[in-house]
Design a protein around this motif. Structure first.
Motif, PDB file in Angstrom:
ATOM      1  N   MET A   1      36.838  28.925 111.961  1.00  0.00           N
ATOM      2  CA  MET A   1      35.502  29.448 111.906  1.00  0.00           C
ATOM      3  C   MET A   1      34.642  28.748 112.942  1.00  0.00           C
ATOM      4  SD  MET A   1      34.294  30.077 108.032  1.00  0.00           S
ATOM      5  CE  MET A   1      35.656  29.724 106.941  1.00  0.00           C
ATOM      6  N   THR A   2      33.792  29.508 113.562  1.00  0.00           N
ATOM      7  CA  THR A   2      32.902  28.934 114.552  1.00  0.00           C
ATOM      8  C   THR A   2      31.445  29.211 114.176  1.00  0.00           C
ATOM      9  OG1 THR A   2      32.984  30.927 115.907  1.00  0.00           O
ATOM     10  CG2 THR A   2      34.581  29.210 116.411  1.00  0.00           C
ATOM     11  N   ILE A   3      30.594  28.352 114.668  1.00  0.00           N
ATOM     12  CA  ILE A   3      29.162  28.493 114.433  1.00  0.00           C
ATOM     13  C   ILE A   3      28.561  29.264 115.602  1.00  0.00           C
ATOM     14  CG2 ILE A   3      26.979  27.258 114.243  1.00  0.00           C
ATOM     15  CD1 ILE A   3      28.621  24.926 112.986  1.00  0.00           C
ATOM     16  N   ASN A   4      27.887  30.344 115.285  1.00  0.00           N
ATOM     17  CA  ASN A   4      27.186  31.125 116.294  1.00  0.00           C
ATOM     18  C   ASN A   4      25.691  30.871 116.093  1.00  0.00           C
ATOM     19  OD1 ASN A   4      25.739  33.175 117.630  1.00  0.00           O
ATOM     20  ND2 ASN A   4      27.499  34.547 117.559  1.00  0.00           N
ATOM     21  N   PRO A   5      25.085  30.034 116.945  1.00  0.00           N
ATOM     22  CA  PRO A   5      23.670  29.707 116.761  1.00  0.00           C
ATOM     23  C   PRO A   5      22.747  30.928 116.772  1.00  0.00           C
ATOM     24  CG  PRO A   5      24.677  28.211 118.327  1.00  0.00           C
ATOM     25  CD  PRO A   5      25.681  29.300 118.056  1.00  0.00           C
ATOM     26  N   VAL A   6      23.078  31.938 117.546  1.00  0.00           N
ATOM     27  CA  VAL A   6      22.242  33.141 117.599  1.00  0.00           C
ATOM     28  C   VAL A   6      22.215  33.824 116.231  1.00  0.00           C
ATOM     29  CG1 VAL A   6      22.001  35.436 118.640  1.00  0.00           C
ATOM     30  CG2 VAL A   6      22.578  33.464 120.071  1.00  0.00           C
ATOM     31  N   LEU A   7      23.373  33.935 115.594  1.00  0.00           N
ATOM     32  CA  LEU A   7      23.434  34.568 114.273  1.00  0.00           C
ATOM     33  C   LEU A   7      22.733  33.719 113.215  1.00  0.00           C
ATOM     34  CD1 LEU A   7      27.076  35.977 114.224  1.00  0.00           C
ATOM     35  CD2 LEU A   7      24.932  37.248 114.514  1.00  0.00           C
ATOM     36  N   ILE A   8      22.888  32.411 113.298  1.00  0.00           N
ATOM     37  CA  ILE A   8      22.225  31.522 112.343  1.00  0.00           C
ATOM     38  C   ILE A   8      20.714  31.679 112.472  1.00  0.00           C
ATOM     39  CG2 ILE A   8      21.793  29.107 111.707  1.00  0.00           C
ATOM     40  CD1 ILE A   8      24.573  30.140 110.864  1.00  0.00           C
ATOM     41  N   LYS A   9      20.216  31.614 113.680  1.00  0.00           N
ATOM     42  CA  LYS A   9      18.769  31.681 113.901  1.00  0.00           C
ATOM     43  C   LYS A   9      18.194  33.055 113.584  1.00  0.00           C
ATOM     44  CE  LYS A   9      18.845  27.847 117.074  1.00  0.00           C
ATOM     45  NZ  LYS A   9      18.654  27.327 118.402  1.00  0.00           N
ATOM     46  N   HIS A 103      21.345  37.591 100.206  1.00  0.00           N
ATOM     47  CA  HIS A 103      20.383  38.400  99.454  1.00  0.00           C
ATOM     48  C   HIS A 103      19.105  38.646 100.259  1.00  0.00           C
ATOM     49  CE1 HIS A 103      18.097  39.858  95.990  1.00  0.00           C
ATOM     50  NE2 HIS A 103      17.145  39.011  96.351  1.00  0.00           N
ATOM     51  N   PHE A 104      18.594  37.607 100.897  1.00  0.00           N
ATOM     52  CA  PHE A 104      17.324  37.740 101.612  1.00  0.00           C
ATOM     53  C   PHE A 104      17.481  38.231 103.049  1.00  0.00           C
ATOM     54  CE2 PHE A 104      15.979  35.163  98.055  1.00  0.00           C
ATOM     55  CZ  PHE A 104      14.752  35.739  97.745  1.00  0.00           C
ATOM     56  N   ALA A 105      18.611  37.980 103.671  1.00  0.00           N
ATOM     57  CA  ALA A 105      18.812  38.408 105.060  1.00  0.00           C
ATOM     58  C   ALA A 105      19.054  39.909 105.159  1.00  0.00           C
ATOM     59  CB  ALA A 105      19.963  37.643 105.692  1.00  0.00           C
ATOM     60  N   ARG A 106      19.546  40.489 104.093  1.00  0.00           N
ATOM     61  CA  ARG A 106      19.807  41.936 104.013  1.00  0.00           C
ATOM     62  C   ARG A 106      20.628  42.422 105.207  1.00  0.00           C
ATOM     63  NH1 ARG A 106      17.157  42.397  99.546  1.00  0.00           N
ATOM     64  NH2 ARG A 106      14.960  42.089  99.213  1.00  0.00           N
ATOM     65  N   ASP A 107      20.055  43.276 106.054  1.00  0.00           N
ATOM     66  CA  ASP A 107      20.800  43.879 107.166  1.00  0.00           C
ATOM     67  C   ASP A 107      21.212  42.862 108.225  1.00  0.00           C
ATOM     68  OD1 ASP A 107      20.540  46.303 105.905  1.00  0.00           O
ATOM     69  OD2 ASP A 107      18.903  47.019 107.188  1.00  0.00           O
ATOM     70  N   ALA A 108      20.545  41.722 108.258  1.00  0.00           N
ATOM     71  CA  ALA A 108      20.905  40.681 109.228  1.00  0.00           C
ATOM     72  C   ALA A 108      22.154  39.923 108.790  1.00  0.00           C
ATOM     73  CB  ALA A 108      19.735  39.711 109.417  1.00  0.00           C
ATOM     74  N   TRP A 109      22.621  40.199 107.565  1.00  0.00           N
ATOM     75  CA  TRP A 109      23.801  39.503 107.033  1.00  0.00           C
ATOM     76  C   TRP A 109      25.030  40.360 107.291  1.00  0.00           C
ATOM     77  CZ3 TRP A 109      23.820  34.589 105.634  1.00  0.00           C
ATOM     78  CH2 TRP A 109      24.955  34.077 104.992  1.00  0.00           C
ATOM     79  N   THR A 110      25.833  39.919 108.228  1.00  0.00           N
ATOM     80  CA  THR A 110      27.066  40.623 108.586  1.00  0.00           C
ATOM     81  C   THR A 110      28.235  39.700 108.270  1.00  0.00           C
ATOM     82  OG1 THR A 110      27.099  39.702 110.822  1.00  0.00           O
ATOM     83  CG2 THR A 110      25.858  41.773 110.502  1.00  0.00           C
ATOM     84  N   PRO A 111      29.454  40.215 108.318  1.00  0.00           N
ATOM     85  CA  PRO A 111      30.606  39.315 108.134  1.00  0.00           C
ATOM     86  C   PRO A 111      30.602  38.154 109.135  1.00  0.00           C
ATOM     87  CG  PRO A 111      31.310  41.586 107.930  1.00  0.00           C
ATOM     88  CD  PRO A 111      29.871  41.621 108.399  1.00  0.00           C
ATOM     89  N   GLU A 112      30.168  38.419 110.353  1.00  0.00           N
ATOM     90  CA  GLU A 112      30.114  37.364 111.364  1.00  0.00           C
ATOM     91  C   GLU A 112      29.045  36.331 111.025  1.00  0.00           C
ATOM     92  OE1 GLU A 112      29.910  40.688 112.090  1.00  0.00           O
ATOM     93  OE2 GLU A 112      31.948  40.968 112.854  1.00  0.00           O
ATOM     94  N   THR A 113      27.922  36.809 110.484  1.00  0.00           N
ATOM     95  CA  THR A 113      26.861  35.891 110.078  1.00  0.00           C
ATOM     96  C   THR A 113      27.335  35.023 108.920  1.00  0.00           C
ATOM     97  OG1 THR A 113      25.198  37.513 110.764  1.00  0.00           O
ATOM     98  CG2 THR A 113      24.459  35.749 109.291  1.00  0.00           C
TER      99      THR A 113
END
Length: 141
Positions: A1-9, A103-113
């Motif tokens: 697993m890798t950390i994607n800072p763009v997805l985190i932010k 729950h709160f990220a909704r559409d911003a929550w993807t499998p990659e996120t």
């Protein structure tokens, strides 16, 4: 697993406006799914919720500043030893944290996120866990 800072932010940006709702939801989820950890916390969680929200914000802010992030997480690990926390509690906390973020990220929550946040939480548990364990071993807690 890798950390994607763009997805985190970007996922954090999606939940940021919810603030204290996020931490209130987290604790409800944690205590509902893991009631054995409830005695580790104060009866009233307002201050704890604020500290958790600040810690999440610091995690995101310092995500790419390894030295600062490690220092923050080590400090949290040492302090949590004094609260009675154990490394065995980390999976319950992580599960509730990820469920809350989703729950709160909704559409911003993807499998990659989710994968990226899971990797971030892996770093959290590693660094905090080592500091917590060291603090417990010295008997300072």
């Amino acid at each position: 697993m890798t950390i994607n800072p763009v997805l985190i932010k970007s996922s954090y940006a999606a939940i940021e406006a919810h603030g204290s709702e996020v931490t209130a939801h987290f604790y409800r989820h944690l205590f509902e799914h893991h009631p054995a950890v409830r005695p580790l916390f104060a009866e009233h969680l307002d201050e704890q919720q604020d500290r958790l929200w600040a810690a999440i914000g610091a995690l995101v802010t310092h995500l790419e500043d390894t030295e600062t992030l490690v220092g923050v997480l080590e400090g949290l690990g040492r302090r949590h030893a004094g609260y009675g926390a154990l490394p065995a509690h980390f999976p319950a906390v992580g599960g509730s944290l990820l469920a809350t973020l989703a729950h709160f990220a909704r559409d911003a929550w993807t499998p990659e996120t989710e994968e990226s946040w899971t990797a971030v939480y892996g770093v959290v548990t590693d660094v905090m866990g080592r500091a917590l364990t060291a603090e417990l071993a010295t008997g300072s807690a």
